[in-house]
Design a protein around this motif. Structure first.
Motif, PDB file in Angstrom:
ATOM      1  N   CYS A 238     -32.710  10.330  47.526  1.00 30.89           N
ATOM      2  CA  CYS A 238     -33.800   9.352  47.444  1.00 30.89           C
ATOM      3  C   CYS A 238     -33.432   8.151  46.582  1.00 30.89           C
ATOM      4  N   ILE A 239     -32.727   8.390  45.481  1.00 33.01           N
ATOM      5  CA  ILE A 239     -32.382   7.288  44.575  1.00 33.01           C
ATOM      6  C   ILE A 239     -31.449   6.297  45.260  1.00 33.01           C
ATOM      7  N   LYS A 240     -30.405   6.818  45.917  1.00 32.05           N
ATOM      8  CA  LYS A 240     -29.452   5.930  46.583  1.00 32.05           C
ATOM      9  C   LYS A 240     -30.118   5.131  47.697  1.00 32.05           C
ATOM     10  N   ILE A 241     -30.965   5.793  48.468  1.00 27.75           N
ATOM     11  CA  ILE A 241     -31.632   5.104  49.570  1.00 27.75           C
ATOM     12  C   ILE A 241     -32.556   4.013  49.038  1.00 27.75           C
ATOM     13  N   THR A 242     -33.323   4.326  47.995  1.00 25.71           N
ATOM     14  CA  THR A 242     -34.245   3.337  47.431  1.00 25.71           C
ATOM     15  C   THR A 242     -33.486   2.153  46.844  1.00 25.71           C
ATOM     16  N   LYS A 243     -32.372   2.425  46.157  1.00 23.80           N
ATOM     17  CA  LYS A 243     -31.542   1.341  45.624  1.00 23.80           C
ATOM     18  C   LYS A 243     -31.016   0.457  46.749  1.00 23.80           C
ATOM     19  N   THR A 244     -30.578   1.085  47.828  1.00 22.62           N
ATOM     20  CA  THR A 244     -30.042   0.327  48.960  1.00 22.62           C
ATOM     21  C   THR A 244     -31.106  -0.581  49.556  1.00 22.62           C
ATOM     22  N   LEU A 245     -32.313  -0.056  49.715  1.00 26.70           N
ATOM     23  CA  LEU A 245     -33.407  -0.856  50.272  1.00 26.70           C
ATOM     24  C   LEU A 245     -33.749  -2.024  49.348  1.00 26.70           C
ATOM     25  N   LEU A 246     -33.812  -1.760  48.049  1.00 28.44           N
ATOM     26  CA  LEU A 246     -34.151  -2.806  47.089  1.00 28.44           C
ATOM     27  C   LEU A 246     -33.086  -3.898  47.067  1.00 28.44           C
ATOM     28  N   GLU A 247     -31.819  -3.498  47.084  1.00 24.05           N
ATOM     29  CA  GLU A 247     -30.731  -4.480  47.067  1.00 24.05           C
ATOM     30  C   GLU A 247     -30.687  -5.284  48.358  1.00 24.05           C
ATOM     31  N   ALA A 248     -31.071  -4.640  49.478  1.00 23.37           N
ATOM     32  CA  ALA A 248     -31.117  -5.364  50.750  1.00 23.37           C
ATOM     33  C   ALA A 248     -32.188  -6.446  50.719  1.00 23.37           C
ATOM     34  N   VAL A 249     -33.291  -6.187  50.011  1.00 25.64           N
ATOM     35  CA  VAL A 249     -34.391  -7.154  49.925  1.00 25.64           C
ATOM     36  C   VAL A 249     -34.062  -8.281  48.952  1.00 25.64           C
ATOM     37  N   SER A 251     -30.983  -8.987  47.483  1.00 28.58           N
ATOM     38  CA  SER A 251     -29.597  -9.485  47.499  1.00 28.58           C
ATOM     39  C   SER A 251     -29.024  -9.564  46.095  1.00 28.58           C
ATOM     40  N   LYS A 252     -29.464  -8.642  45.247  1.00 27.10           N
ATOM     41  CA  LYS A 252     -28.977  -8.574  43.870  1.00 27.10           C
ATOM     42  C   LYS A 252     -28.595  -7.132  43.541  1.00 27.10           C
ATOM     43  N   PRO A 253     -27.670  -6.954  42.595  1.00 22.87           N
ATOM     44  CA  PRO A 253     -27.302  -5.590  42.211  1.00 22.87           C
ATOM     45  C   PRO A 253     -28.436  -4.901  41.473  1.00 22.87           C
ATOM     46  N   CYS A 254     -28.494  -3.601  41.638  1.00 25.03           N
ATOM     47  CA  CYS A 254     -29.521  -2.803  40.968  1.00 25.03           C
ATOM     48  C   CYS A 254     -28.811  -1.698  40.194  1.00 25.03           C
ATOM     49  N   ASN A 255     -28.978  -1.681  38.885  1.00 24.88           N
ATOM     50  CA  ASN A 255     -28.212  -0.764  38.044  1.00 24.88           C
ATOM     51  C   ASN A 255     -28.975   0.474  37.598  1.00 24.88           C
ATOM     52  N   THR A 256     -30.285   0.463  37.735  1.00 23.97           N
ATOM     53  CA  THR A 256     -31.054   1.602  37.243  1.00 23.97           C
ATOM     54  C   THR A 256     -30.965   2.796  38.187  1.00 23.97           C
ATOM     55  N   GLU A 257     -31.041   3.986  37.614  1.00 24.28           N
ATOM     56  CA  GLU A 257     -31.071   5.222  38.397  1.00 24.28           C
ATOM     57  C   GLU A 257     -32.442   5.886  38.293  1.00 24.28           C
ATOM     58  N   ASN A 258     -33.393   5.174  37.717  1.00 22.90           N
ATOM     59  CA  ASN A 258     -34.742   5.715  37.542  1.00 22.90           C
ATOM     60  C   ASN A 258     -35.540   5.485  38.822  1.00 22.90           C
ATOM     61  N   LEU A 259     -35.908   6.569  39.501  1.00 24.51           N
ATOM     62  CA  LEU A 259     -36.571   6.459  40.797  1.00 24.51           C
ATOM     63  C   LEU A 259     -37.916   5.748  40.683  1.00 24.51           C
ATOM     64  N   ASN A 260     -38.664   6.022  39.612  1.00 21.77           N
ATOM     65  CA  ASN A 260     -39.972   5.376  39.447  1.00 21.77           C
ATOM     66  C   ASN A 260     -39.834   3.862  39.311  1.00 21.77           C
ATOM     67  N   LEU A 262     -37.334   2.045  40.422  1.00 19.26           N
ATOM     68  CA  LEU A 262     -36.874   1.529  41.712  1.00 19.26           C
ATOM     69  C   LEU A 262     -38.046   1.352  42.678  1.00 19.26           C
ATOM     70  N   GLN A 263     -38.907   2.357  42.723  1.00 21.52           N
ATOM     71  CA  GLN A 263     -40.064   2.279  43.614  1.00 21.52           C
ATOM     72  C   GLN A 263     -40.995   1.140  43.214  1.00 21.52           C
ATOM     73  N   GLU A 264     -41.185   0.966  41.915  1.00 20.28           N
ATOM     74  CA  GLU A 264     -42.071  -0.095  41.439  1.00 20.28           C
ATOM     75  C   GLU A 264     -41.507  -1.471  41.786  1.00 20.28           C
ATOM     76  N   ASP A 265     -40.188  -1.641  41.590  1.00 20.44           N
ATOM     77  CA  ASP A 265     -39.553  -2.920  41.936  1.00 20.44           C
ATOM     78  C   ASP A 265     -39.668  -3.198  43.434  1.00 20.44           C
ATOM     79  N   LEU A 266     -39.449  -2.164  44.243  1.00 18.52           N
ATOM     80  CA  LEU A 266     -39.534  -2.336  45.690  1.00 18.52           C
ATOM     81  C   LEU A 266     -40.969  -2.659  46.104  1.00 18.52           C
ATOM     82  N   ARG A 267     -41.928  -2.011  45.459  1.00 22.82           N
ATOM     83  CA  ARG A 267     -43.340  -2.267  45.761  1.00 22.82           C
ATOM     84  C   ARG A 267     -43.693  -3.730  45.474  1.00 22.82           C
TER      85      ARG A 267
END
Length: 556
Positions: A238-249, A251-260, A262-267
């Motif tokens: 789940c973490i890798k997939i969420t990071k991939t989705l966020l970075e796709a949106v 176009s910046k690197p995402c360094n955190t491994e905190n799932l919560n 990541l979800q908040e940033d994507l939201r």
């Protein structure tokens, strides 16, 4: 069936012969450091073997003894390369010491130790003699195996230049594209706010191509306020997939491994926006992960948002879909021929060559409706109007081979088989790139040049130009493909082919099937946040390593 890559031998032999006759080695002969007659005999023996390699590669398909002969010869040729590299290094050292005045003191010290240098060259002469004896045994065996000079297949040489530009072309997908476009443009495609369009089909059937057509459609572009594309074949949590989705949106690197987090940033990124996501090549069959992704999108998306998923696995599609699954069928024989002929003839009408058209339609039937197979064979035959060559490909025994992995499509193996040796060498080197890895053209050709895969010429600019031509040629044959961004990728099945042909000599650390790395020459590994020593413990026995390349699917 484990085919031996003759190109690895043939191209290496040419490099060895060039090195033996180079100015540096001539200087060593002049100073009587090396036994010149011995090295010339080695050169002639290598050339004697080289002229039967094409015939050997053809005959190994049906003759296990020839296949064994090639496999053993490959090891000896690479041992020869290592030996000459050792001599080459010493020759370069001597040249630098002679030209650099700051090394005068070093030279004086060495003059007091002549036995050390003499011992080096004496030991090299002994090793050359041993190597020569090993190679001569292969010369004796070639007659018994019936290997003949110039009896092998003709390779497909470089495509002639032409002012006609071959634009990307798609056949047989208009109906399904129109059907899925209507779903994309409807805000009521499903009962959920976010609709999941799943495209299912076998490898090479054109799932990614169809998704790209939909993604880049002008009407679709104007319908969504946010579009993003993510290749997710390598991600299994789940973490890798969420990071991939966020970075796709972003176009910046995402360094955190905190799932919560990541979800908040994507939201925040998706809030109030009608989006279109493409999740390309989804392999993860874990129901928990799949449901996580599904719920994530449904809770974040506004009405009318869409997610296109391409996968080979219908079970994945069943879990994800909320509109009917789109099963992508192989092309009809007619459409497959149209695609093959487009790549073979460019903008010229194939009807101008009725004999080739008759043969070509039979070749297209053997592609079994796979666009990738038709494209690569069309690239192989491009600008070639020799009917004998077309018949040779039609009747090749490679079509009947049963490979150890079902992912190797005979049409792709044929495209490789008929490449010139130097192009084969550059192609199989790319097997160290992970699947879905995006590589730059300039970076890749610099690697080829550094590894000695490009013939040596005096002018460095000409050498780089030659490498660029090799890259363009592989691209024109659909063995390297332009990515959505500025770089290039290899289709999964093409990557499988490169890995298959380079087994034992090129390796990705994460893909190793065993700990036997003694013969590995080119290796890559996935860069992690902390690459500690235990990760590389399997490499302790890698005595022939020439490439140690860190890679990452993270483009940042």
């Amino acid at each position: 069936m484990a085919l031996i890559g003759e190109a690895l031998i043939s191209a290496s032999v040419q490099v060895l012969c060039d090195k033996i006759t180079s100015a540096l080695f001539v200087d060593l002969f002049w100073h009587k450091k090396l036994d010149k007659p011995l090295l010339m005999k080695l050169n002639n023996t290598l050339l004697t073997l080289n002229v039967v390699l094409d015939d050997a590669e053809d005959k190994q398909i049906v003759n296990p003894a020839v296949r064994k002969w090639l496999d053993e010869l490959k090891h000896v040729v690479f041992d020869a390369a290592d030996l000459l590299d050792e001599i080459d290094t010493e020759a370069l050292r001597r040249k630098l010491e002679g030209e650099d005045q700051t090394h005068k003191l070093t030279n004086k010290v060495w003059n007091f130790l002549p036995s050390s240098r003499n011992h080096f060259y004496q030991s090299m002469n002994v090793k050359i003699q041993e190597l020569l004896q090993r190679l001569e045994s292969f010369v004796q065996q070639k007659s018994a195996l019936g290997l003949r000079e110039g009896a092998g297949r003709q390779v497909s040489q470089k495509t002639p230049t032409t002012p006609l530009v071959l634009e990307p072309c798609v056949y047989g997908r208009d109906e399904v594209k129109e059907k899925l476009s209507k779903v994309l443009l409807s805000d009521n495609a499903s009962k959920d706010d976010v609709s999941f369009l799943t495209i299912v089909g076998m490898g090479g059937v054109g799932k990614t191509t169809l998704a790209r057509m939909l993604y880049n459609d002008d009407n679709v572009k104007g319908h969504f306020t946010l579009k993003a594309w993510a290749c997710v074949s390598d991600y299994n949590d789940c973490i890798k997939i969420t990071k991939t989705l966020l970075e796709a949106v972003t176009s910046k690197p995402c360094n955190t491994e905190n799932l919560n987090l990541l979800q908040e940033d994507l939201r925040e990124q998706l809030r109030g926006r009608k989006f279109l996501f493409v999740l390309d090549d989804l392999w993860n069959e874990n129901n928990q992960d799949l449901n996580y992704v599904r719920v994530l999108f449904i809770t974040l998306g506004t009405r009318g948002s869409k997610v296109i998923i391409t996968t080979r696995n219908k079970n994945i599609a069943s879990v994800m879909q909320n509109v009917p699954i789109q099963y992508l069928e192989p092309l009809s024989p007619e459409d497959c021929w149209l695609l093959l002929s487009k790549h073979a003839f460019g903008n010229e009408k194939c009807s101008a060559h009725p004999n080739l058209e008759r043969i070509g339609k039979q070749i297209a039937l053997k592609c079994r409706g796979l666009p990738l197979a038709a494209q690569t064979l069309g690239g192989l035959l491009r600008c070639n109007i020799d009917s004998e060559e077309w018949n040779r490909i039609l009747n090749s025994s490679i079509w009947e081979l049963q490979f150890e992995t079902s992912d190797i499509i005979p049409a792709l193996a044929l495209s490789y088989h008929y490449l010139p040796a130097q192009l084969k060498l550059c192609f199989v080197y790319c097997s160290i790139f992970p699947k879905d890895y995006e590589f730059e053209k300039e970076y890749t050709i610099q690697l080829w040049m550094a590894e000695g895969l490009i013939p040596q010429v005096e002018n460095a600019n000409k050498m780089e130009e030659m490498a660029q031509n090799y890259f363009d040629e592989l691209s024109s044959r659909s063995l390297l493909q332009k990515s959505n961004k500025s770089g290039f990728t290899m289709h999964d099945l093409i990557n499988d082919l490169a890995m298959f042909m380079s087994r034992g000599f090129c390796l990705r650390l994460e893909e190793r099937e065993s700990l036997k790395v003694e013969r590995v020459r080119h290796l890559s590994y996935a860069r992690g946040e902390l690459d500690v020593a235990p990760k590389f413990k399997p490499l302790y026995g890698a005595k022939s390593l020439r490439t140690f390349l860190p890679t990452s699917l993270d483009p940042y």
